[in-house]
Design an enzyme around this catalytic site. Structure first.
Site, PDB file in Angstrom:
ATOM      1  CE1 TYR A  47      86.196  55.289  45.720  1.00 57.67           C
ATOM      2  CE2 TYR A  47      84.682  53.627  44.689  1.00 57.67           C
ATOM      3  CZ  TYR A  47      84.950  54.552  45.718  1.00 57.67           C
ATOM      4  OH  TYR A  47      84.138  54.658  47.019  1.00 57.67           O
ATOM      5  CE  LYS A  68      87.266  54.736  49.254  1.00 58.42           C
ATOM      6  NZ  LYS A  68      87.181  55.247  50.675  1.00 58.42           N
ATOM      7  CB  ILE A  89      79.939  59.966  54.537  1.00 56.40           C
ATOM      8  CG1 ILE A  89      78.954  59.349  53.400  1.00 56.40           C
ATOM      9  CG2 ILE A  89      79.615  58.980  55.535  1.00 56.40           C
ATOM     10  CD1 ILE A  89      79.487  58.155  52.713  1.00 56.40           C
ATOM     11  CB  SER A  93      84.330  59.210  41.280  1.00 53.62           C
ATOM     12  OG  SER A  93      84.140  59.141  40.102  1.00 53.62           O
ATOM     13  CB  SER A 107      79.550  47.748  47.775  1.00 56.56           C
ATOM     14  OG  SER A 107      79.201  49.041  47.041  1.00 56.56           O
ATOM     15  CB  ALA A 160      89.907  67.183  46.885  1.00 57.41           C
ATOM     16  CB  THR A 161      85.270  65.281  47.008  1.00 54.71           C
ATOM     17  OG1 THR A 161      85.943  64.850  48.226  1.00 54.71           O
ATOM     18  CG2 THR A 161      86.282  64.829  45.664  1.00 54.71           C
TER      19      THR A 161
HETATM   20  C1  UD2 Z   1      80.277  52.842  43.709  1.00 56.38           C
HETATM   21  C2  UD2 Z   1      80.241  51.625  44.529  1.00 56.38           C
HETATM   22  C3  UD2 Z   1      79.591  52.666  46.089  1.00 56.38           C
HETATM   23  C4  UD2 Z   1      80.389  53.928  46.344  1.00 56.38           C
HETATM   24  C5  UD2 Z   1      80.594  54.634  45.174  1.00 56.38           C
HETATM   25  C6  UD2 Z   1      81.363  56.066  45.440  1.00 56.38           C
HETATM   26  C7  UD2 Z   1      79.423  49.894  43.535  1.00 56.38           C
HETATM   27  C8  UD2 Z   1      78.438  48.955  43.401  1.00 56.38           C
HETATM   28  N1  UD2 Z   1      79.230  50.809  44.281  1.00 56.38           N
HETATM   29  O1  UD2 Z   1      79.179  53.482  43.463  1.00 56.38           O
HETATM   30  O2  UD2 Z   1      79.546  51.667  47.093  1.00 56.38           O
HETATM   31  O3  UD2 Z   1      81.737  53.315  46.849  1.00 56.38           O
HETATM   32  O4  UD2 Z   1      81.050  54.031  44.070  1.00 56.38           O
HETATM   33  O5  UD2 Z   1      81.242  56.756  44.271  1.00 56.38           O
HETATM   34  O6  UD2 Z   1      80.442  49.758  43.228  1.00 56.38           O
HETATM   35  N2  UD2 Z   1      74.575  56.296  36.624  1.00 56.38           N
HETATM   36  C9  UD2 Z   1      73.647  56.656  35.614  1.00 56.38           C
HETATM   37  N3  UD2 Z   1      73.482  58.157  35.383  1.00 56.38           N
HETATM   38  C10 UD2 Z   1      74.309  58.985  36.043  1.00 56.38           C
HETATM   39  C11 UD2 Z   1      75.182  58.401  36.981  1.00 56.38           C
HETATM   40  C12 UD2 Z   1      75.320  57.358  37.451  1.00 56.38           C
HETATM   41  O7  UD2 Z   1      73.024  55.875  34.897  1.00 56.38           O
HETATM   42  O8  UD2 Z   1      74.107  60.247  35.937  1.00 56.38           O
HETATM   43  C13 UD2 Z   1      74.659  55.044  36.898  1.00 56.38           C
HETATM   44  C14 UD2 Z   1      76.085  54.453  36.997  1.00 56.38           C
HETATM   45  O9  UD2 Z   1      76.425  54.042  35.529  1.00 56.38           O
HETATM   46  C15 UD2 Z   1      75.855  53.272  38.031  1.00 56.38           C
HETATM   47  C16 UD2 Z   1      74.692  53.682  38.847  1.00 56.38           C
HETATM   48  O10 UD2 Z   1      74.199  54.779  38.422  1.00 56.38           O
HETATM   49  O11 UD2 Z   1      75.490  52.177  37.248  1.00 56.38           O
HETATM   50  C17 UD2 Z   1      75.295  54.178  40.165  1.00 56.38           C
HETATM   51  O12 UD2 Z   1      76.269  55.023  39.843  1.00 56.38           O
HETATM   52  P1  UD2 Z   1      76.950  55.816  41.040  1.00 56.38           P
HETATM   53  O13 UD2 Z   1      78.151  56.732  40.523  1.00 56.38           O
HETATM   54  O14 UD2 Z   1      75.745  56.500  41.751  1.00 56.38           O
HETATM   55  O15 UD2 Z   1      77.737  54.701  41.975  1.00 56.38           O
HETATM   56  P2  UD2 Z   1      78.575  53.292  41.646  1.00 56.38           P
HETATM   57  O16 UD2 Z   1      77.621  52.138  41.893  1.00 56.38           O
HETATM   58  O17 UD2 Z   1      79.586  53.790  40.858  1.00 56.38           O
END
Ligand code: UD2
Length: 330
Positions: A143, A147, A13, A80, A120, A35-36
């Site tokens: 996390y 935030k 971003i 994360s 979010s 770091a990331t």
């Molecule tokens: C959260 C925040 C997002 C941002 C992000 C930063 C929410 C709703 N969203 O994203 O706005 O801040 O954190 O990292 O809290 N998943 C799988 N398989 C994989 C990887 C992920 O099924 O290999 C699932 C995961 O369990 C989740 C969805 O995909 O239900 C989205 O995961 P993500 O890591 O892309 O993002 P999320 O929702 O934790």
């Protein structure tokens, strides 16, 4: 021409905001400790920006980075949910302590405005959809708590010191250059690269979880608007940055099957700790006060993202050339 500082400029971003600012003829300074973030994300603009390798926790380095700066985009983070569940102290240092350090430096340097990359995830698992900024947050993961805490620091620095701050709650931003290589990478970057390689992606849970996946160009536009909007409309405020539409992970997987040509089924594993089930934004506040309007749809963004990863996966022309002195072709 104004001077903009981007923290986390090596991130997907941060580097996207940098390119948009450069396109507008603005001056950009960036910091990253990698770091990331990734060096390759800024390789193409390194000669156009002033780059400093530094950790935001280093207050002296942040004071130097903020000198003469007009606007700050604070994108640096360890973004994360699962990583924060494993290492809450590390998450707090990178996502909260570093924010306070940056805010102190920005305040003392007389920065005009700080635009903050919030998340979010702050809403948590409350049943009401769509999520509106006036709702009481209910963060689940460390996390998300970090935030939200940083959002409150943003508001506090506006109210106590008059430093103009705007927090943007990003809803699952995706697009080209997002790092797919870590187990903590965003799901779309992971799934796209895996499926293009013919590898089976894993869905955590039943795949019925839903997200308001938001293409990077929409997030960049929101940042530029948050920087330019009148203070009376935005200072000390929080705004959702999203599309206002949600899709389930399984639906997304099926769209990606068409776009990548991957025909197998997904694997399934246990739901992730700290995961939010459904996420969908009400974007009326950002529309009204920022003039924000998402211009790239989820489907179009996904198509462009898959094309970008496909180009990355393709061998370079030079790799295909025969390695003899006669072999080079024009
Ligand atoms: C959260 C925040 C997002 C941002 C992000 C930063 C929410 C709703 N969203 O994203 O706005 O801040 O954190 O990292 O809290 N998943 C799988 N398989 C994989 C990887 C992920 O099924 O290999 C699932 C995961 O369990 C989740 C969805 O995909 O239900 C989205 O995961 P993500 O890591 O892309 O993002 P999320 O929702 O934790």
């Amino acid at each position: 021409m104004s001077l903009h500082l981007i923290t986390g400029i090596g991130g997907f971003i941060g580097s996207s905001i940098a390119r948009a600012l450069l396109d507008r003829g603005e001056q950009v300074r960036g910091v990253d400790n990698f770091a990331t973030g990734r060096r390759e994300n800024i390789a193409g603009i390194l000669n156009l920006i002033e780059f400093r390798e530094a950790d935001i926790l280093d207050l002296d380095a942040m004071r130097q980075a903020c000198a003469a700066v007009d606007y700050v985009f604070h994108e640096a983070a360890i973004p994360s949910v699962p990583k924060s569940v494993l290492d809450p102290l590390g998450s707090n240092r990178a996502n909260v302590d570093a924010t306070v350090s940056l805010l102190v430096a920005a305040r003392d340097a007389g920065v005009k405005r700080v635009v903050y990359a919030s998340s979010s995830s702050a809403y948590g698992d409350t049943p009401t959809l769509p999520k509106h900024e006036s709702m009481t947050p209910s963060p689940i993961s460390p996390y998300a708590v970090a935030k939200l805490a940083s959002e409150h620091y943003m508001i506090s620095f506006y109210r106590c010191y008059g430093l103009q701050t705007v927090a943007l709650r990003y809803f699952n931003i995706f697009g080209p250059q997002q790092d797919p290589s870590s187990p903590y990478s965003g799901v779309l970057a992971k799934f796209i690269t895996q499926m293009l390689r013919g590898e089976q992606p894993t869905i955590f849970g039943d795949g019925e979880q839903s997200r308001d996946f938001t293409y990077i160009d929409n997030a960049v536009a929101a940042n530029l608007l948050a920087c330019a909007a009148p203070a009376a409309e935005v200072a000390g405020q929080v705004f959702n940055v999203a599309t206002g539409r949600r899709v389930t992970l399984l639906e997304t997987f099926h769209v990606l099957q068409k776009l990548t040509g991957y025909s197998g089924p997904p694997a399934y594993a246990a739901e992730r700790s700290g995961d939010v089930k459904h996420s969908l934004a009400d974007i009326s506040r950002a529309k009204k006060h920022l003039g924000y309007n998402p211009t790239v749809t989820f489907e179009e963004g996904l198509r462009q993202t898959v094309e970008w990863y496909r180009t990355q996966a393709r061998p370079q022309t030079s790799d295909l050339r025969p390695q003899t002195s006669h072999g080079s072709s024009p």
